[in-house]
Every structure is written in structure tokens, then in C-alpha cells.
Design an enzyme around this catalytic site. Structure first.
Site, short mmCIF file in Angstrom:
data_model
loop_
_atom_site.label_atom_id
_atom_site.label_comp_id
_atom_site.label_asym_id
_atom_site.label_seq_id
_atom_site.Cartn_x
_atom_site.Cartn_y
_atom_site.Cartn_z
N THR A 1 0.82 -1.20 0.00
CA THR A 1 0.00 0.00 0.00
C THR A 1 0.86 1.25 0.00
O THR A 1 1.99 1.25 0.50
CB THR A 1 -0.89 0.10 1.25
N ASP A 2 0.31 2.32 -0.54
CA ASP A 2 0.84 3.63 -0.20
C ASP A 2 0.52 3.86 1.27
O ASP A 2 -0.29 3.16 1.87
CB ASP A 2 0.21 4.71 -1.08
N TRP A 3 1.18 4.83 1.87
CA TRP A 3 1.10 5.02 3.32
C TRP A 3 -0.31 5.43 3.74
O TRP A 3 -0.81 6.49 3.39
CB TRP A 3 2.13 6.05 3.76
#
Length: 768
Positions: A286-288
Site C-alpha cells: 500500500t501507499d502510506w
């Protein structure tokens, strides 16, 4: 091994037809259910091809893990280091954990590393070989610092929205151009033993409403990129196909929704497109903070959550126990992660994860030197080649032994202080007013070892020449010495993660240019631009004699520019986007989409233009640009001749072999060579130079022309070189949404070769 046959139903196209709402405002996402087709189960990694050994080791490793240890591999955790994210160690099996860190233009928030040229700058170089070298040297810095995975490079956003805040992180608005450069970049980085997490997958084309927001108790979902199957394949998935083919060990899923399903739990894009159609063997990260669902996201194909997860943890083992998730899915998640570690040979001889990434750079810590003297040449050359000369009236440049130069503009000087990361402005102004712009803002920023600002480099040149230099950095309407030989004006155009740009011009900067030009007959303008920058307010001023789009060169900015201004290097950059004469020429693709009307709580961005973005749209609509895609001047001239088009035997319009096993990047027959094209290029000018020969194809029933080949070649004065292009099946095909295949088209194809997307002196055709 996955076979192509039988995927038609699984990978069916996405419809963009919506049922008419029965109420004024849509208040539940249930309204959108089914717009992104469900694709289950999540395919297990096959360990095919180059991954065979890594998967064999990973499966043996995972077989020895407890359920809790498997779960711990799937989500980040806190650690006493400065890594962007960490996966915990498993000491009993000698697994030291993982350090992942930003970003695609060099490490940030640490010391003893270089600030490399940005993605857009590499795109402007059009140099595949240099892209790989840049990746290799940059990757070696990550390796020395104990960073297992570099969070980059970027091919999403592609650059659909002209004001997109992160367009500068990617290479180009063209998927073919971007795909070849990201392929070489990944090969370079991973050759250094560092994995890549290529991002942001997929159709992540604006920063506005990229995440859910809540104001005064009103929740607004992230924007949905609503995109049809054909457009998805021919534009946005195209460079990611090259990413997978290059062997990227990880792909980062994006914040926004895709056809109203969040990018990190979209089973169509993760299970269907990425892991099945493209045969991706690595893991999806995932992106953050981009995880929005628990077990639903793991079943949809997500493998790792960063920087941590409150939705997985013991919930994964509980889900296995109650039957909502298969145990094999958790095994596959863990196997993909560990296989990537083995694939990069990080099980032997790799530094301790995060060893060179101190939690507090200002506290005492061990000095781990990431940069190397071996990188200096590549660092400078990368900075040089991304500059694009777009105007050079009466051969103003290169400068001819000037006795006096005058420097103006806020962008000429270096920052007043330099820490371990340049300032990330918490908003998105039109310019960076405090210093020269070498990189955009946000997680794509980097940590310079030094900054060679234009003024510093020019002063050094003047010292060596024994000439004179005057400057006024702060004045908006400066005085100009009438004896000056050249007035150099420096302005910039800023962009940052988290915000889309407010516009493509800055009135104050334009006023500065015209003020200087009104007093100086030889005004040379340099723009450090983090994206498209319009110049229509002054480009035709008779005293503006030369203009350079300097993009984002990294820490060698000033040195690179002086090499070009004084003729030690010949400009060879070309624009990786279209510069319009008016912002209105970008039409609906100028601004990001905002929440509105019945979709006020669920913003919708319909990609109804299909494949017609940037130069494809300008060609279709007959709009004359200021500077077209692929344009750039040189200090010499190149003549084109001798177009030769030679077809190979296998040019059938039928489907390629349906029994072919999927490899990394999809059906291997997509890269079968269908056409070979060659041209002769002669340097007819006064100096040696590099030319970027560009090949465009007009496919029946498609855009007027699409880039399908480019080669950068050095040609001595008076010499002729032959440039050859090999076009594969994918290059000449269109995506058939019914057959779910890339198919060649019956009819006459047009072939164009030349200096830019609109300067194409050679034209031919062939028939399939």
C-alpha cells in the site's frame, strides 16, 4: 503457469454507464457496487522464469513460519531508524527484516547521499542507457544505506491532468516513452541489489481528493478514476506492463478509487490485471495509509500494508479460522514478500536493514557513506541531458566569450540553509520563492550532498574566464547595466505531493521576465519547472533570445546549466509533454476533478476522453501547441533521409498463440518483432551533437499518431548514422475489449519519423 485461454470472462471490460440516481445526493457507496468487476481468488505466485530459485527458497522458508510470523511479514512496524517503513525481523530464521524508503530521485532524510535528477528530467533526456545508469548508481546508495526496497520509480500519475501535483515524479505523459524509461530504471536499480516498489498503481492522476476527507462531520470519499477497459490497457496499464516485465519486486497501490473501488482493495486491478494478465510475481504494497478494508483487501490481492495495519494482524488468522480467507492466501502473501528478498540476493552480504538511516540525523550516529566518486559523471550527465532548449534566436547560445553577464531572478540562488531534506511546503504555491528548484515537494524529494545553484556556477565560470558578473536576485524590476552582454533570468514552477497546482503560469515571474527584456536586448530565460509551464506571455518578445526548460536537475543543477550555456555540452533534451499556447487548450484535462452535484460525497472523475490526452488530444482537435511533445533544439542541425520499412513474416491479425504461458509482463508473444524501420540521420551543422530520433505510428481507427520508437544517437559533424527501430506486436496492436487480447488491425498503418511529434520529415506506410 497461467495460460491466456479462458481469461475473457475473468478480465471483462469495465462499463462506465451508470444508473440514473433516484435522489439528489448519493449518500452510500452501495450505489456504485459492481462498477469494478470482482476477480477472485487472488492468484498465487508461480515462481516462473527468473523467479524460480527465489520462490523455491521462499516456499521452504515460509513452511517454517508460525501463523503469527507470516502475519508479521504483511504489515509495517515501528523501528529505531529513519526508514520510511519497516518489516520486522524473524531472528530464529536469520531474517533481518526489511527497510523500505523514499524515493525515486534519491534517498531523503539522511546524509551522505546524492540528490539525483527527477523523473520528469530523465524523461526529458530521452536516454534509455542513461536511465539505467542513473538507476544503478542511485540504487547503490540505497544498498550501502541498508535500504532493501526503493519506493519508486513512478509511472502513475502518467500526467493526464496538466496541473497534476506529482506529474514531475514520473517520466512522461506518453505510456510508451514512460514504459521504456521505467524499464531501464528498474533494471538499473535492481542490478544494485535493491528492490523497487514502482508506483502508484493505477490511474492515480490527481492529488485533489486522493484520500477520504472529513470536514465538520461530513465524510467525502476519495475521488474515483472511472476508466474503461480499452483506455486502461492502452494508456495507464501500458507502462506497468513494462514494470512487471522488468522484474520490479513490488508495486505500490494508490490512494484513490478505481471505478469506485479503492486501489488497494480493487480485485479487478490487483488480482485480474496485475497478477493474472501481467503475471506479476512480486508483492503489492500500500501507499502510506491507503488500506481501507481488512480481509477484503487481502482477498483482493493486497500483500503488504504500510506503515502499519490496524485491520490485519490477528484478524488474518481469525479470518482463516472462520473461513473468510484461505490459509493459502496468507502463505502466498508471505511467499511473495520473502521471494522478493531472495530475488534481490539480500539473504547474503546485504547490510543490516536501515543501518545508514538514523532515526535522528542530528543526533550522534555512524556515518554510512552512500555516495561514490564513481557516480559523479552519471550524476552530472543526468542533470545535463534533461534540459530542453526551446528558443535560440540568432544562435544566441552558446554564449560567445561574454565580457559581462547579469543574473536576475529568485531561482538563481541556492537555499539559505541546507539540511537533510529540502523544504516541503505545506501548500502548493506557484513558485519556490526562496531558492533554485532542483526537486519537487513531498515524499519524492531527496537529500542533496550539496547544491550547485546557477549563480554559484556562473560565478565560478566568470572567475575562470576573467570576465564580470552582476546580479540582483530580489528585485522585480531590476536595473540593467547597458554594457552587459547577456541577461540571464531564472524563474521556476513548483509542484508538490498532496496538492495539484493552482495554474501553469505565475504572473510575478512573467512580469520579471518582461521587465528585464524591456531593458536588455539579449535576455535568456531558464525555467526550473516541476511540470508544464506556459510561456505565452513573453515567448515572442523580441528581446527574449533563448529559453531553456531546465526541469528538476538535482544537486548538479548549476554545473549542468553552465556546461550548456557555454557550449561544452550540446543540448539534447526533448519535451516529455506538450506546452500549449493557452491553458484552455488542455480543455477538461487542465484542472483536477472536484466533488460536485449528486457526487458531492463521492467525487467522480470520468476518463471519457479515452486515450486522447496531451499530444494525442492536440492532434485530434487540430490545436497548434506552443511547443509540441518531443520538441527540443540543438546547437547543430540534423537531416533525415532514407526511410526503410521492412515487415517480418508473422503479421497476422489473428490472436497470437492462445496457449502461450503468461510470463512477467504478460504473453511473451507481445514482444515478437513485427516491423523493422530504419532511417539515416546526418549532422549538417557546426558541432557534434546527440539527436533523439522519434518514430510514430498511425494505427487504423486509432489516434493520428502514437510514439512507438525512439533512439538517442551521437553524430559527429558531417557524419551520417543509420538508426533502426524494432516494433513488436504490442506496439502495433490495439486492445480488443471483447476478445480480451491485443490484436493487430487490418488496414494501412502510417509510419512517421523525425525530430518531434509534429516535425516528421519522413513518412511511409505498410498494410496488414
Amino acid at each position: 503457469m497461467h495460460a491466456i485461454a479462458g481469461l475473457t470472462g475473468l478480465l471483462a471490460g469495465v462499463s462506465l454507464s451508470y444508473a440514473a440516481p433516484t435522489h439528489e445526493n448519493i449518500t452510500s457507496d452501495a450505489y456504485f457496487y459492481g462498477q469494478s468487476p470482482a476477480v477472485y481468488p487472488s492468484p498465487e505466485g508461480t515462481g516462473s522464469g527468473a523467479w524460480a530459485s527465489a520462490y523455491e527458497k521462499a516456499k521452504a522458508f515460509v513452511a517454517n513460519l508460525t501463523p503469527e510470523e507470516k502475519v508479521n511479514l504483511t504489515a509495517g512496524t515501528d523501528a529505531d531508524n529513519g526508514c520510511s517503513g519497516n518489516i520486522p525481523a524473524i531472528p530464529r530464521l536469520n531474517f533481518p527484516g526489511l527497510c523500505v524508503s523514499d524515493a525515486g530521485n534519491g534517498l531523503r532524510s539522511t546524509d551522505h547521499v546524492n540528490a539525483w535528477s527527477s523523473g520528469i528530467h530523465t524523461g526529458a533526456s530521452w536516454n534509455k542507457d542513461l536511465a539505467q545508469k542513473r538507476g544503478l548508481h542511485m540504487g547503490s546508495e540505497y544498498h550501502k544505506k541498508g535500504v532493501n526496497v526503493l519506493l519508486g520509480p513512478v509511472v502513475g500519475p502518467l500526467g493526464r491532468i496538466a496541473e497534476g501535483g506529482r506529474n514531475w515524479e514520473g517520466f512522461s505523459v506518453d505510456p510508451y516513452h514512460s514504459g521504456l524509461l521505467v524499464y531501464e530504471t528498474i533494471r538499473g536499480i535492481q542490478a544494485a541489489g535493491v528492490g523497487t516498489s514502482t508506483k502508484h498503481y493505477i490511474a492515480n492522476e490527481q492529488e485533489t481528493n486522493r484520500n477520504p476527507e472529513s470536514t465538520d462531520g461530513i465524510d467525502v470519499a476519495a475521488v474515483s478514476s472511472n476508466i474503461d477497459d480499452k483506455t486502461m490497457h492502452e494508456l495507464y496499464l501500458w507502462p506497468f506492463q513494462d514494470v512487471v516485465r522488468a522484474g520490479s519486486v513490488s508495486i505500490m497501490c494508490s490512494y484513490q478509487r478505481i471505478n469506485n473501488s479503492y486501489g488497494c482493495q480493487n480485485s479487478k486491478t490487483l488480482n485480474g490485471l496485475l497478477k493474472t494478465e501481467l503475471g506479476f510475481q512480486g508483492y503489492v504494497m500500500t501507499d502510506w495509509g491507503a488500506q481501507h478494508g481488512g480481509i477484503a483487501s487481502s482477498n483482493a490481492g493486497l500483500d503488504m500494508v504500510m506503515p502499519s495495519s490496524t485491520l490485519w494482524n490477528s484478524n488474518l488468522t481469525d479470518a482463516i479460522a472462520n473461513g473468510t480467507m484461505e490459509a493459502s492466501r496468507l502463505d502466498d502473501m508471505a511467499t511473495r514478500i520473502i521471494a522478493s528478498w531472495y530475488q534481490m540476493n539480500q539473504d547474503a552480504g546485504f547490510p543490516s536493514p536501515g543501518v545508514g538511516m538514523p532515526a535522528d540525523v542530528y543526533a550522534p550516529h555512524q556515518a554510512i557513506i552512500g555516495k561514490s566518486s564513481d557516480s559523479r559523471k552519471v550524476l552530472l550527465q543526468s542533470a545535463i541531458e534533461g534540459h530542453v532548449l526551446v528558443k535560440n534566436k540568432n544562435n544566441t547560445l552558446p554564449l560567445k566569450s561574454p565580457e559581462m553577464i547579469s543574473v536576475f531572478g529568485y531561482d538563481a540562488k541556492g537555499p539559505d540553509s541546507l539540511g537533510f531534506a529540502l523544504e516541503w511546503l505545506s501548500y502548493s504555491p506557484a513558485i519556490q520563492p526562496n531558492h533554485t528548484l532542483i526537486v519537487g515537494g513531498g515524499s519524492g524529494g531527496n537529500s542533496p550532498a550539496y547544491i550547485s545553484a546557477p549563480l554559484d556556477a556562473l560565478q565560478q565560470q566568470v572567475i575562470e574566464d576573467g570576465s564580470s558578473i552582476l546580479w540582483n536576485i530580489s528585485a522585480q524590476d531590476p536595473e540593467v547595466d547597458p554594457n552587459t552582454d547577456a541577461c540571464l533570468v531564472f524563474i521556476n514552477s513548483y509542484a508538490t505531493e498532496g496538492y495539484d497546482r493552482a495554474g501553469l503560469v505565475d504572473e510575478g515571474s512573467d512580469e520579471l521576465v518582461t521587465n528585464v527584456a524591456s531593458k536588455c536586448s539579449n535576455t535568456i530565460v531558464t525555467i526550473h519547472n516541476a511540470g508544464i509551464r506556459l510561456v505565452n506571455n513573453w515567448i515572442d518578445h523580441e528581446n527574449v533570445t533563448a529559453v531553456i526548460f531546465a526541469h528538476l536537475p538535482g544537486q548538479d543543477s548549476g554545473r549542468a546549466l553552465v556546461e550548456l550555456l557555454y557550449g561544452r555540452s550540446n543540448p539534447s533534451g526533448k519535451l516529455p509533454y506538450t506546452v500549449a499556447k493557452s491553458a484552455d487548450d488542455y480543455g477538461a484535462l487542465l484542472h483536477p476533478k472536484l466533488p460536485e452535484g449528486q457526487y458531492g460525497l463521492f467525487p467522480q472523475d470520468d476518463f471519457s476522453e479515452g486515450v486522447y490526452i496531451d499530444y494525442r488530444a492536440f492532434d485530434k482537435q487540430g490545436i497548434e501547441p506552443q511547443f509540441e511533445f518531443g520538441f527540443g533544439l540543438s546547437y547543430t542541425t540534423f537531416d533525415y533521409s532514407g526511410l526503410n520499412i521492412g515487415q517480418v513474416s508473422d503479421n497476422s491479425t489473428s490472436r497470437y498463440p492462445p496457449s502461450a504461458a503468461i510470463q512477467e509482463g504478460g504473453n511473451p508473444h507481445l514482444w515478437d518483432v513485427i516491423l523493422r524501420v530504419s532511417v539515416d540521420i546526418t549532422n549538417s551543422g557546426p558541432v557534434a551533437g546527440d539527436e533523439v530520433a522519434q518514430l510514430y505510428v498511425g494505427i487504423p481507427n486509432g489516434p493520428v499518431r502514437q510514439l512507438r520508437g525512439f533512439e538517442k544517437v551521437n553524430i559527429p559533424v558531417g557524419q551520417t548514422v543509420t538508426v533502426e527501430f524494432a516494433l513488436g506486436r504490442r506496439d502495433l496492436s490495439t486492445w480488443d475489449v471483447v476478445a480480451q487480447e491485443w490484436l493487430l488491425q487490418s488496414g494501412t498503418y502510417q509510419v512517421y519519423v523525425g525530430r518531434s511529434s509534429r516535425d516528421l520529415p519522413l513518412q511511409g506506410e505498410f498494410t496488414i
